[in-house]
Design a protein around this motif. Structure first.
Motif, PDB file in Angstrom:
ATOM      1  N   ARG A 296      -0.821 -78.677  19.885  1.00 35.01           N
ATOM      2  CA  ARG A 296      -1.002 -80.060  19.439  1.00 35.01           C
ATOM      3  C   ARG A 296       0.108 -80.491  18.490  1.00 35.01           C
ATOM      4  N   LEU A 297       0.667 -79.552  17.740  1.00 35.74           N
ATOM      5  CA  LEU A 297       1.802 -79.883  16.879  1.00 35.74           C
ATOM      6  C   LEU A 297       3.026 -80.247  17.715  1.00 35.74           C
ATOM      7  N   ARG A 298       3.210 -79.544  18.829  1.00 37.69           N
ATOM      8  CA  ARG A 298       4.375 -79.835  19.671  1.00 37.69           C
ATOM      9  C   ARG A 298       4.317 -81.246  20.248  1.00 37.69           C
ATOM     10  N   LYS A 299       3.119 -81.779  20.424  1.00 36.84           N
ATOM     11  CA  LYS A 299       2.978 -83.121  20.977  1.00 36.84           C
ATOM     12  C   LYS A 299       3.512 -84.202  20.041  1.00 36.84           C
ATOM     13  N   LEU A 300       3.703 -83.853  18.758  1.00 35.58           N
ATOM     14  CA  LEU A 300       4.257 -84.829  17.813  1.00 35.58           C
ATOM     15  C   LEU A 300       5.728 -85.112  18.106  1.00 35.58           C
ATOM     16  N   GLY A 301       6.366 -84.228  18.846  1.00 35.86           N
ATOM     17  CA  GLY A 301       7.765 -84.452  19.224  1.00 35.86           C
ATOM     18  C   GLY A 301       8.747 -84.372  18.082  1.00 35.86           C
ATOM     19  N   VAL A 302       8.468 -83.527  17.086  1.00 37.60           N
ATOM     20  CA  VAL A 302       9.357 -83.392  15.925  1.00 37.60           C
ATOM     21  C   VAL A 302      10.563 -82.544  16.302  1.00 37.60           C
ATOM     22  N   THR A 303      11.743 -83.064  16.038  1.00 34.58           N
ATOM     23  CA  THR A 303      12.990 -82.332  16.242  1.00 34.58           C
ATOM     24  C   THR A 303      13.759 -82.304  14.926  1.00 34.58           C
ATOM     25  N   LEU A 304      14.102 -81.118  14.475  1.00 34.25           N
ATOM     26  CA  LEU A 304      14.854 -80.967  13.232  1.00 34.25           C
ATOM     27  C   LEU A 304      16.335 -80.816  13.571  1.00 34.25           C
ATOM     28  N   ALA A 305      17.113 -81.813  13.166  1.00 38.95           N
ATOM     29  CA  ALA A 305      18.540 -81.816  13.487  1.00 38.95           C
ATOM     30  C   ALA A 305      19.258 -80.649  12.823  1.00 38.95           C
ATOM     31  N   ALA A 306      20.327 -80.193  13.463  1.00 40.77           N
ATOM     32  CA  ALA A 306      21.134 -79.093  12.942  1.00 40.77           C
ATOM     33  C   ALA A 306      22.027 -79.579  11.800  1.00 40.77           C
ATOM     34  N   PRO A 307      22.579 -78.670  11.004  1.00 40.36           N
ATOM     35  CA  PRO A 307      23.502 -79.057   9.928  1.00 40.36           C
ATOM     36  C   PRO A 307      24.670 -79.889  10.455  1.00 40.36           C
ATOM     37  N   HIS A 308      25.053 -80.907   9.668  1.00 40.95           N
ATOM     38  CA  HIS A 308      26.133 -81.798  10.110  1.00 40.95           C
ATOM     39  C   HIS A 308      27.496 -81.424   9.545  1.00 40.95           C
ATOM     40  N   GLY A 309      27.539 -80.546   8.551  1.00 44.94           N
ATOM     41  CA  GLY A 309      28.812 -80.048   8.051  1.00 44.94           C
ATOM     42  C   GLY A 309      29.547 -80.931   7.072  1.00 44.94           C
ATOM     43  N   VAL A 310      28.913 -82.007   6.585  1.00 47.25           N
ATOM     44  CA  VAL A 310      29.573 -82.922   5.648  1.00 47.25           C
ATOM     45  C   VAL A 310      28.970 -82.754   4.252  1.00 47.25           C
ATOM     46  N   PRO A 311      29.731 -82.279   3.272  1.00 46.91           N
ATOM     47  CA  PRO A 311      29.199 -82.144   1.904  1.00 46.91           C
ATOM     48  C   PRO A 311      28.756 -83.494   1.364  1.00 46.91           C
ATOM     49  N   GLN A 312      27.708 -83.484   0.543  1.00 43.48           N
ATOM     50  CA  GLN A 312      27.177 -84.722  -0.011  1.00 43.48           C
ATOM     51  C   GLN A 312      26.961 -84.581  -1.509  1.00 43.48           C
ATOM     52  N   GLY A 313      26.838 -85.722  -2.173  1.00 45.26           N
ATOM     53  CA  GLY A 313      26.525 -85.734  -3.588  1.00 45.26           C
ATOM     54  C   GLY A 313      27.519 -84.925  -4.405  1.00 45.26           C
ATOM     55  N   SER A 314      27.001 -84.162  -5.376  1.00 43.69           N
ATOM     56  CA  SER A 314      27.875 -83.396  -6.266  1.00 43.69           C
ATOM     57  C   SER A 314      28.648 -82.314  -5.529  1.00 43.69           C
ATOM     58  N   ALA A 315      28.172 -81.895  -4.342  1.00 44.76           N
ATOM     59  CA  ALA A 315      28.918 -80.909  -3.552  1.00 44.76           C
ATOM     60  C   ALA A 315      30.208 -81.497  -3.000  1.00 44.76           C
ATOM     61  N   ALA A 316      30.314 -82.831  -3.004  1.00 42.67           N
ATOM     62  CA  ALA A 316      31.521 -83.503  -2.529  1.00 42.67           C
ATOM     63  C   ALA A 316      32.324 -84.075  -3.704  1.00 42.67           C
ATOM     64  N   ALA A 317      32.150 -83.510  -4.880  1.00 41.61           N
ATOM     65  CA  ALA A 317      32.819 -84.023  -6.077  1.00 41.61           C
ATOM     66  C   ALA A 317      34.338 -83.915  -5.957  1.00 41.61           C
ATOM     67  N   MET A 318      35.018 -84.950  -6.459  1.00 42.17           N
ATOM     68  CA  MET A 318      36.478 -84.978  -6.469  1.00 42.17           C
ATOM     69  C   MET A 318      36.965 -84.997  -7.919  1.00 42.17           C
ATOM     70  N   VAL A 319      38.035 -84.252  -8.186  1.00 35.87           N
ATOM     71  CA  VAL A 319      38.648 -84.232  -9.516  1.00 35.87           C
ATOM     72  C   VAL A 319      40.072 -84.758  -9.385  1.00 35.87           C
ATOM     73  N   TYR A 331      41.216 -86.680 -17.109  1.00 42.70           N
ATOM     74  CA  TYR A 331      40.793 -86.300 -15.767  1.00 42.70           C
ATOM     75  C   TYR A 331      39.452 -86.968 -15.446  1.00 42.70           C
ATOM     76  N   ARG A 332      39.250 -87.212 -14.156  1.00 43.14           N
ATOM     77  CA  ARG A 332      38.013 -87.854 -13.734  1.00 43.14           C
ATOM     78  C   ARG A 332      37.377 -87.055 -12.599  1.00 43.14           C
ATOM     79  N   MET A 333      36.090 -86.792 -12.755  1.00 41.89           N
ATOM     80  CA  MET A 333      35.303 -86.110 -11.728  1.00 41.89           C
ATOM     81  C   MET A 333      34.274 -87.109 -11.204  1.00 41.89           C
ATOM     82  N   SER A 334      34.205 -87.288  -9.880  1.00 45.08           N
ATOM     83  CA  SER A 334      33.311 -88.299  -9.324  1.00 45.08           C
ATOM     84  C   SER A 334      32.677 -87.811  -8.034  1.00 45.08           C
ATOM     85  N   TRP A 335      31.503 -88.366  -7.720  1.00 50.17           N
ATOM     86  CA  TRP A 335      30.828 -88.069  -6.462  1.00 50.17           C
ATOM     87  C   TRP A 335      29.854 -89.194  -6.141  1.00 50.17           C
ATOM     88  N   PRO A 336      29.481 -89.359  -4.864  1.00 49.38           N
ATOM     89  CA  PRO A 336      28.487 -90.382  -4.503  1.00 49.38           C
ATOM     90  C   PRO A 336      27.148 -90.053  -5.148  1.00 49.38           C
TER      91      PRO A 336
END
Length: 400
Positions: A296-319, A331-336
């Motif tokens: 019955r859980l499979r009938k919900l049709g849930v699909t978990l997408a694979a990793p996309h490989g793009v760093p986000q947030g503080s993991a994408a920080a630029m200095v 010096y300036r450190m920034s991230w989305p």
């Protein structure tokens, strides 16, 4: 990793996504090299219904086969704590036995029996993460789905390794540990044990922000509570640098849920644009039957997408350097970074870590080596990126 506020259906989404049958390989020869074990579902909730849904007995700490493709691992934090404490006490006892000089407090700690423990604050979360890391690096699984329900605040759980490393190096810095081992050879085993924990902390912190290996799926309810919580949760994801891949909206809220889904879709789309990666929003409807088995859980049709490989947030920080040279440089450190409450932004400093508090959630961000010799002088937010300015500290800045 599947996470979200309590009561929004995290376990349902995680189990349904893990129960999805893998697609057959295009080349039949690939099946020879594929692991016999395909998907491992990890649950951290000692009261989780997952074992009942899967029709297997709950065996904490042991991998249980559910089907040809799916296995279940239920982790018990108390059991992990007792096992680890027993091993750590053996190291302490050996240090006491070999030392000719009394080691303050060590003998007392070594005398605490594992069975006397009820909790080791903060340590249990680290041990859970380390066991998950060990399974992920074992090479046995093509995919691991972690159900983060049952841990209270999932973001506090995921930051456990970073917080523990910060505490270790604050109370017993590594240079002092090395000095203690050099002065007292009996301390070498204890120092090595603490260093191993610190290395594991760094490894875990790096792993959970690795966008090429990890995909985070945020589950929220299609109701007013979901709308209210999604913005601060996205801000927490940004500050931790978690690789958000999708937002799953549980439509079991009843009438009016479609309007909420539309609002969440707009919010996530805006955030995705600023982060430079498309985060999918998917709605999961109400189950037509009572959820009591995997079919019955499979009938919900849930699909978990694979990793996309793009760093986000503080993991994408630029200095970047914004002017000056030597001790006069800036010096300036920034991230989305999303800030649902800009006035709630608080910055602090602890050793090599920048402490960032967003809407009451504080996370330590390890600074690049150059910025560790600097002090924070300013911060600004333009609605999309958080930028923090640093200037060199003359007392520790290298002199030419």
């Amino acid at each position: 990793m599947v996470l979200g506020p309590g009561g929004c259906g995290v376990s349902v989404v995680a189990t349904a996504g893990a129960a999805e049958r893998p697609r057959a390989p295009r080349d039949s020869r690939q099946s020879v090299t594929r692991p016999a074990r395909h998907t491992l579902l990890v649950t951290l909730d000692r009261n989780s219904p997952t074992a009942s849904w899967a029709g297997v007995y709950r065996q904490p700490g042991e991998v249980v086969a559910v089907s040809q493709y799916l296995h279940l691992l239920t982790l018990d934090r108390l059991d992990l704590s007792e096992q680890t404490w027993a091993a750590f006490v053996d190291v302490l006892s050996e240090s006491v036995r070999r030392s000719k000089v009394a080691l303050p407090g060590v003998g007392t700690i070594a005398g605490v029996d594992a069975a006397e423990l009820t909790a080791l604050p903060g340590i249990e979360d680290f041990l859970l993460l380390r066991r998950i890391r060990d399974e992920a690096t074992s090479g046995q699984w093509q995919r691991i789905v972690v159900d983060c329900s049952g841990v209270g605040d999932p973001f506090a759980f995921l930051r456990a390794a970073a917080v523990l490393s910060q505490a270790l190096n604050r109370f017993w810095p590594r240079h002092r540990r090395l000095a203690a081992a050099a002065e007292r050879p009996a301390m070498a085993a204890l120092t090595a044990a603490v260093d191993a924990i610190d290395r594991d902390c760094a490894d875990l912190s790096e792993l959970i922000t690795d966008a090429s290996a990890v995909a985070v799926h945020l589950v929220v309810g299609a109701d007013d509570r979901g709308c209210r919580l999604v913005a601060p949760m996205l801000a927490d994801i940004d500050v931790m640098g978690l690789p958000l891949t999708s937002v799953v909206v549980n439509e079991a809220g009843g009438p009016g849920s479609q309007d909420v889904v539309a609002q969440l879709n707009d919010l996530v789309a805006e955030r995705s644009e600023s982060a430079g990666v498309v985060v999918g929003v998917r709605a999961v409807g109400r189950a037509p039957d009572t959820i009591d088995r995997l079919a019955r859980l499979r009938k919900l049709g849930v699909t978990l997408a694979a990793p996309h490989g793009v760093p986000q947030g503080s993991a994408a920080a630029m200095v970047e350097s914004v002017g000056g040279a030597g001790v006069q440089a800036t010096y300036r450190m920034s991230w989305p970074q999303g800030l649902p409450d800009p006035d709630g932004l608080v910055l602090g400093r602890s050793g090599d870590d920048l402490l960032v508090s967003v809407s009451g959630f504080r996370h330590p961000i390890r600074l690049p080596s150059m910025l560790r010799r600097c002090t924070v002088v300013d911060a600004e937010w333009d609605g999309v990126r958080l930028a923090i300015s640093f200037v060199p500290d003359p007392a520790v800045w290298p002199k030419r």
